[in-house]
Design an enzyme around this catalytic site. Structure first.
Site, PDB file in Angstrom:
ATOM      1  N   LYS A 171       5.847  44.167 -42.039  1.00 38.43           N
ATOM      2  CA  LYS A 171       6.484  45.395 -42.554  1.00 38.43           C
ATOM      3  C   LYS A 171       7.497  45.821 -41.480  1.00 38.43           C
ATOM      4  O   LYS A 171       7.134  46.401 -40.459  1.00 38.43           O
ATOM      5  CB  LYS A 171       5.388  46.444 -42.793  1.00 38.43           C
ATOM      6  CG  LYS A 171       5.757  47.909 -42.640  1.00 38.43           C
ATOM      7  CD  LYS A 171       6.744  48.435 -43.637  1.00 38.43           C
ATOM      8  CE  LYS A 171       7.099  49.890 -43.326  1.00 38.43           C
ATOM      9  NZ  LYS A 171       8.495  50.026 -42.922  1.00 38.43           N
ATOM     10  N   CYS A 280      10.514  50.843 -25.305  1.00 38.13           N
ATOM     11  CA  CYS A 280       9.232  51.433 -24.906  1.00 38.13           C
ATOM     12  C   CYS A 280       9.074  51.352 -23.404  1.00 38.13           C
ATOM     13  O   CYS A 280       8.542  52.252 -22.772  1.00 38.13           O
ATOM     14  CB  CYS A 280       8.090  50.720 -25.616  1.00 38.13           C
ATOM     15  SG  CYS A 280       8.104  48.940 -25.372  1.00 38.13           S
TER      16      CYS A 280
HETATM   17  P1  NDP Z   1       7.375  54.770 -35.960  1.00 37.34           P
HETATM   18  O1  NDP Z   1       5.982  54.998 -35.538  1.00 37.34           O
HETATM   19  O2  NDP Z   1       8.081  55.853 -36.668  1.00 37.34           O
HETATM   20  O3  NDP Z   1       7.488  53.503 -36.923  1.00 37.34           O
HETATM   21  C1  NDP Z   1       7.010  52.240 -36.554  1.00 37.34           C
HETATM   22  C2  NDP Z   1       6.687  51.422 -37.788  1.00 37.34           C
HETATM   23  O4  NDP Z   1       5.589  52.048 -38.477  1.00 37.34           O
HETATM   24  C3  NDP Z   1       7.827  51.362 -38.807  1.00 37.34           C
HETATM   25  O5  NDP Z   1       7.822  50.114 -39.454  1.00 37.34           O
HETATM   26  C4  NDP Z   1       7.450  52.463 -39.784  1.00 37.34           C
HETATM   27  O6  NDP Z   1       8.032  52.322 -41.052  1.00 37.34           O
HETATM   28  C5  NDP Z   1       5.944  52.271 -39.836  1.00 37.34           C
HETATM   29  N1  NDP Z   1       5.195  53.423 -40.338  1.00 37.34           N
HETATM   30  C6  NDP Z   1       5.573  54.712 -40.425  1.00 37.34           C
HETATM   31  N2  NDP Z   1       4.589  55.459 -40.985  1.00 37.34           N
HETATM   32  C7  NDP Z   1       3.555  54.623 -41.250  1.00 37.34           C
HETATM   33  C8  NDP Z   1       2.261  54.787 -41.831  1.00 37.34           C
HETATM   34  N3  NDP Z   1       1.824  55.968 -42.272  1.00 37.34           N
HETATM   35  N4  NDP Z   1       1.472  53.713 -41.931  1.00 37.34           N
HETATM   36  C9  NDP Z   1       1.880  52.502 -41.495  1.00 37.34           C
HETATM   37  N5  NDP Z   1       3.116  52.281 -40.961  1.00 37.34           N
HETATM   38  C10 NDP Z   1       3.937  53.324 -40.832  1.00 37.34           C
HETATM   39  O7  NDP Z   1       8.154  54.323 -34.649  1.00 37.34           O
HETATM   40  P2  NDP Z   1       9.723  54.108 -34.440  1.00 37.34           P
HETATM   41  O8  NDP Z   1      10.205  53.135 -35.467  1.00 37.34           O
HETATM   42  O9  NDP Z   1      10.369  55.424 -34.331  1.00 37.34           O
HETATM   43  O10 NDP Z   1       9.751  53.322 -33.043  1.00 37.34           O
HETATM   44  C11 NDP Z   1       9.927  53.929 -31.812  1.00 37.34           C
HETATM   45  C12 NDP Z   1       8.610  54.061 -31.068  1.00 37.34           C
HETATM   46  O11 NDP Z   1       8.037  52.782 -30.844  1.00 37.34           O
HETATM   47  C13 NDP Z   1       8.761  54.673 -29.696  1.00 37.34           C
HETATM   48  O12 NDP Z   1       7.774  55.622 -29.477  1.00 37.34           O
HETATM   49  C14 NDP Z   1       8.553  53.484 -28.759  1.00 37.34           C
HETATM   50  O13 NDP Z   1       8.120  53.822 -27.470  1.00 37.34           O
HETATM   51  C15 NDP Z   1       7.556  52.690 -29.502  1.00 37.34           C
HETATM   52  N6  NDP Z   1       7.558  51.325 -29.034  1.00 37.34           N
HETATM   53  C16 NDP Z   1       6.480  50.849 -28.324  1.00 37.34           C
HETATM   54  C17 NDP Z   1       6.488  49.571 -27.788  1.00 37.34           C
HETATM   55  C18 NDP Z   1       5.319  49.031 -27.028  1.00 37.34           C
HETATM   56  O14 NDP Z   1       5.242  47.804 -26.897  1.00 37.34           O
HETATM   57  N7  NDP Z   1       4.427  49.837 -26.511  1.00 37.34           N
HETATM   58  C19 NDP Z   1       7.661  48.696 -27.934  1.00 37.34           C
HETATM   59  C20 NDP Z   1       8.726  49.301 -28.694  1.00 37.34           C
HETATM   60  C21 NDP Z   1       8.667  50.569 -29.221  1.00 37.34           C
HETATM   61  P3  NDP Z   1       9.383  53.136 -41.443  1.00 37.34           P
HETATM   62  O15 NDP Z   1      10.463  52.628 -40.570  1.00 37.34           O
HETATM   63  O16 NDP Z   1       9.571  52.770 -42.861  1.00 37.34           O
HETATM   64  O17 NDP Z   1       9.081  54.585 -41.226  1.00 37.34           O
END
Ligand code: NDP
Length: 477
Positions: A171, A280
């Site tokens: 996804k 991140c």
């Molecule tokens: P989100 O949490 O908004 O989204 C991440 C993914 O989860 C997307 O595919 C999103 O879909 C999906 N999602 C959203 N709501 C749900 C739900 N209820 N159930 C299941 N899946 C869901 O994060 P961001 O896309 O804004 O990414 C940025 C964040 O990711 C930052 O906090 C960053 O630090 C973190 N990150 C962490 C890393 C690590 O390795 N620790 C590496 C890279 C980033 P949709 O786009 O459709 O909303």
């Protein structure tokens, strides 16, 4: 129009609904994508579940061969894929190439490990009996990926999952599905059986939600915000799915008085501004010893001034736009909050102006000093190109401040004294510490967070453990 990929076929959503993906640099339409729903998720999970039976029994060597073939095929198309990634994500093409290269390196790493996994023979108290410990794949795995590194973060899930004989439903983030779809089509073209890898596009609250709640999904690998991660854990925990959560961070970088200054300056500039600060493991809080503070900060301003902001399609662009309007608004609010509490902007702190900047979500690389500890840039994740700099008297103070965060993903210490570095590395509350080195995720090293930065590890041979179940078998002879 792009299509989802389910059971070996490129398909629309059952509803035929679509949504648009737009370029963050200029608002132009890149493509439209199916707006999937829970029914599409069910189709994909069923396809993956059916494929699991034969894929899990395919020899590890055959799985590895297929993965290597996929790597070659994707590599042949890397230029076209990088331009697409630049268009949908906003990052400079050069960074997009690096991202896809990193993805391919990770896939090769796990292909190389596939046939090297083994179990054990266990002597038992009765010498007419013995035990065996074997490792088996789990079944259907969900890979939920954010928009900042859509390809590498898909690879950190898909690589170990497929190498160990699991099947996957990916996804992607709603705003970055296109390169993922193309890559998975190419992986399928490399000869993978139908249903082994699938992609469902659509809103997280619908598609992601249906995936994490689906009874046949045995494993959820999630990267995203800590807030979403808490929800994923609560839902997936209902039926004890295996989970890993790679979440937010507020990585500290500590520059000691004996640091090699030029290298540390590069560490801070690349570490903070790579991918427009949307990483991140970006450097998100900079702690500099007071004896070198003024010199370091002045040199950092000189370095940051040279970073060219612009459309990622220009060869000399170092910083593209932020990925979306909300992301830019949040950075602006965080910087404003720091200023209202007494911080000073010594570079940037605003949007660039002029031709080429009218429509994109651009923001200048920003440096902040005199930042109070309670400012949002100190306490929250800063997911964009703004860096708060703090003066500290010694390593004890730097580590105490570094550890005061709710996050614990990466961190770094810059010093020539390796005893001091090791002591510091042990005391930092973080999943990863880099000593005199850029914050980079290596495929060879385990990567993940402590505290609110997540649970479990991706990368390294360690990641494989999260895709395997351990079974004990006792044999009476
Ligand atoms: P989100 O949490 O908004 O989204 C991440 C993914 O989860 C997307 O595919 C999103 O879909 C999906 N999602 C959203 N709501 C749900 C739900 N209820 N159930 C299941 N899946 C869901 O994060 P961001 O896309 O804004 O990414 C940025 C964040 O990711 C930052 O906090 C960053 O630090 C973190 N990150 C962490 C890393 C690590 O390795 N620790 C590496 C890279 C980033 P949709 O786009 O459709 O909303």
């Amino acid at each position: 129009m792009a299509k989802m990929f389910i059971g070996g076929e490129s398909v629309d959503s059952l509803t035929k609904h679509v949504y648009e993906v737009r370029n963050p640099a200029n608002g132009e339409l890149v493509d439209t994508v199916p707006k999937g729903n829970a029914e599409d998720v069910r189709r994909a999970v069923d396809a993956a579940d059916t494929a699991f039976k034969s894929w899990s029994e395919t020899t590890a060597e055959a799985r590895a061969k297929w993965l290597f073939k996929a790597v070659d095929l994707i590599h042949e198309n890397i230029q076209e894929l990088s331009v697409l990634l630049c268009h949908e994500q906003g990052k400079p093409v050069k960074e997009a190439v690096t991202e896809i290269d990193h993805f391919l390196h990770g896939l090769s790493f796990y292909a190389g490990l596939a046939a090297k996994l083994r179990g054990s023979y266990v002597p038992l108290p009765d010498n007419k009996m013995y035990g065996m410990v074997i490792k088996q794949p789990l079944g259907v795995c969900a890979a939920i990926v954010p928009w900042n590194f859509p390809i590498t973060l898909m690879g950190t899930k898909v690589g170990p999952a497929l190498a160990t004989g699991n099947t996957v439903v990916v996804k992607p983030a709603s705003s970055t599905p296109l390169t993922t779809i193309r890559i998975i089509e190419l992986m399928a073209k490399a000869g993978m059986p139908n249903g082994v890898i699938n992609v469902v596009t659509g809103p997280g609250g619908v598609v992601g939600e249906a995936l994490i709640a689906h009874a046949k999904v045995r494993r959820v690998a999630f990267t995203g915000e800590s807030k979403t991660g808490k929800h994923v854990m609560a839902v997936a925990g209902q039926d004890f799915k295996r989970i890993t959560l790679e979440l937010g961070g507020s990585d500290p970088m500590i520059v000691c008085d004996d640091a090699e200054i030029d290298k540390a300056l590069t560490g801070a500039a690349v570490g903070r501004y790579f991918n427009c600060g949307q990483a991140c493991l970006a450097v998100k809080r900079l702690f500099v010893f007071e004896s070198v503070y003024d010199m370091f900060v002045s040199k950092l301003v000189d370095k940051v001034k040279k970073l060219k902001v612009g459309n990622g399609m220009s060869a000399d662009t170092r910083i593209g736009p932020l990925h979306n309007e909300a992301q830019r608004a949040e950075i602006e609010e965080q910087v404003q909050d720091a200023v209202s509490r007494g911080a000073r902007v010594i570079f940037g702190g605003k949007r660039p102006e002029g031709p080429g900047f009218e429509k994109g979500f651009f923001y200048l690389p920003t440096l902040l000093v005199d930042v109070p500890d309670n400012a949002r840039v100190a306490t929250e994740e800063v997911f964009g190109p703004a860096l708060p700099i703090f003066k500290v008297k010694d390593l004890d103070e730097a580590i105490a401040k570094a550890n005061s965060s709710i996050y614990g993903l990466g961190s770094s210490i810059w010093t020539k004294d390796l005893t001091r570095a090791r002591r510091g590395a042990e005391r930092l509350q973080a999943g990863n510490v880099w000593i005199n080195s850029l914050h980079i995720g290596y495929d060879e090293m385990p990567f993940g967070g402590v505290k609110q930065s997540g649970i479990g590890r991706e990368h390294g041979p360690e990641a494989l453990e999260y895709y395997l179940e351990t079974k004990g078998i006792v044999v009476a002879t």
